[in-house]
Design a protein around this motif. Sequence first.
Motif, mmCIF file in Angstrom:
data_model
loop_
_atom_site.group_PDB
_atom_site.id
_atom_site.type_symbol
_atom_site.label_atom_id
_atom_site.label_comp_id
_atom_site.label_asym_id
_atom_site.label_seq_id
_atom_site.Cartn_x
_atom_site.Cartn_y
_atom_site.Cartn_z
ATOM 1 N N ASN A 30 -2.533 -9.395 1.083
ATOM 2 C CA ASN A 30 -2.918 -8.008 0.940
ATOM 3 C C ASN A 30 -2.210 -7.408 -0.258
ATOM 4 O OD1 ASN A 30 -0.351 -7.876 2.710
ATOM 5 N ND2 ASN A 30 -0.625 -5.761 2.067
ATOM 6 N N MET A 31 -2.747 -6.295 -0.715
ATOM 7 C CA MET A 31 -2.087 -5.510 -1.753
ATOM 8 C C MET A 31 -1.994 -4.083 -1.267
ATOM 9 S SD MET A 31 -3.598 -7.150 -5.281
ATOM 10 C CE MET A 31 -2.359 -6.415 -6.352
ATOM 11 N N ALA A 32 -0.972 -3.402 -1.725
ATOM 12 C CA ALA A 32 -0.721 -2.049 -1.247
ATOM 13 C C ALA A 32 -0.164 -1.208 -2.381
ATOM 14 C CB ALA A 32 0.256 -2.064 -0.075
ATOM 15 N N TRP A 33 -0.259 0.096 -2.197
ATOM 16 C CA TRP A 33 0.346 1.048 -3.112
ATOM 17 C C TRP A 33 1.375 1.866 -2.344
ATOM 18 C CZ3 TRP A 33 -0.417 1.069 -8.260
ATOM 19 C CH2 TRP A 33 -1.545 0.394 -8.753
ATOM 20 N N PHE A 34 2.515 2.048 -2.982
ATOM 21 C CA PHE A 34 3.571 2.910 -2.490
ATOM 22 C C PHE A 34 3.875 3.903 -3.599
ATOM 23 C CE2 PHE A 34 5.245 0.808 1.385
ATOM 24 C CZ PHE A 34 4.494 -0.357 1.342
ATOM 25 N N ARG A 35 4.585 4.961 -3.269
ATOM 26 C CA ARG A 35 4.994 5.914 -4.289
ATOM 27 C C ARG A 35 6.376 6.456 -3.980
ATOM 28 N NH1 ARG A 35 0.718 10.865 -3.041
ATOM 29 N NH2 ARG A 35 1.682 11.588 -1.083
ATOM 30 N N GLN A 36 7.043 6.882 -5.037
ATOM 31 C CA GLN A 36 8.373 7.440 -4.884
ATOM 32 C C GLN A 36 8.516 8.646 -5.800
ATOM 33 O OE1 GLN A 36 11.586 4.635 -5.456
ATOM 34 N NE2 GLN A 36 12.999 5.928 -4.314
ATOM 35 N N ALA A 37 8.706 9.793 -5.170
ATOM 36 C CA ALA A 37 8.917 11.030 -5.915
ATOM 37 C C ALA A 37 10.404 11.200 -6.174
ATOM 38 C CB ALA A 37 8.370 12.211 -5.119
ATOM 39 N N PRO A 38 10.775 11.982 -7.182
ATOM 40 C CA PRO A 38 12.199 12.185 -7.486
ATOM 41 C C PRO A 38 12.974 12.692 -6.281
ATOM 42 C CG PRO A 38 10.834 13.042 -9.251
ATOM 43 C CD PRO A 38 9.901 12.677 -8.133
ATOM 44 N N GLY A 39 14.073 12.029 -5.976
ATOM 45 C CA GLY A 39 14.920 12.448 -4.882
ATOM 46 C C GLY A 39 14.419 12.084 -3.502
ATOM 47 N N LYS A 40 13.310 11.343 -3.442
ATOM 48 C CA LYS A 40 12.746 10.970 -2.148
ATOM 49 C C LYS A 40 12.683 9.451 -2.015
ATOM 50 C CE LYS A 40 9.944 15.132 -1.475
ATOM 51 N NZ LYS A 40 8.593 15.648 -1.129
#
Length: 119
Positions: free
Chosen positions: A33-43
Amino acid sequence: QVQLEESGGGLVQAGGSLRLSCAASGNMLYLYNMAWFRQAPGKEREFVATILWSGGSTSYADSVKGRFTISYDNAKNTAYLQMNSLKPEDTAVYFCNAQVYSGEYGDYWGRGTQVTVSS
């Protein structure tokens, strides 16, 4: 080894759209599988969406349901994330993740691509 390369990030106004791509290459006997994650500043990094390579079943975070669509091109070993109706809170570095069997099970990450949504 497996390499993941993301592309398609950028700056967009609220309400706009972007399409991210993640191309997988290297020694892959089976791509689970493939997935997307995200990371916002400070989180912390958070899950966005995932797709099973066999069958194409998808899953989304509640925060993006109805706005984002994950898909893939099997021939290109590439996953896509179509992001519509973008909001400023979608601003983050978006990372691609893949779970691959290449003689042994591996969990791989790309370097990330910046998405900035202006209000």
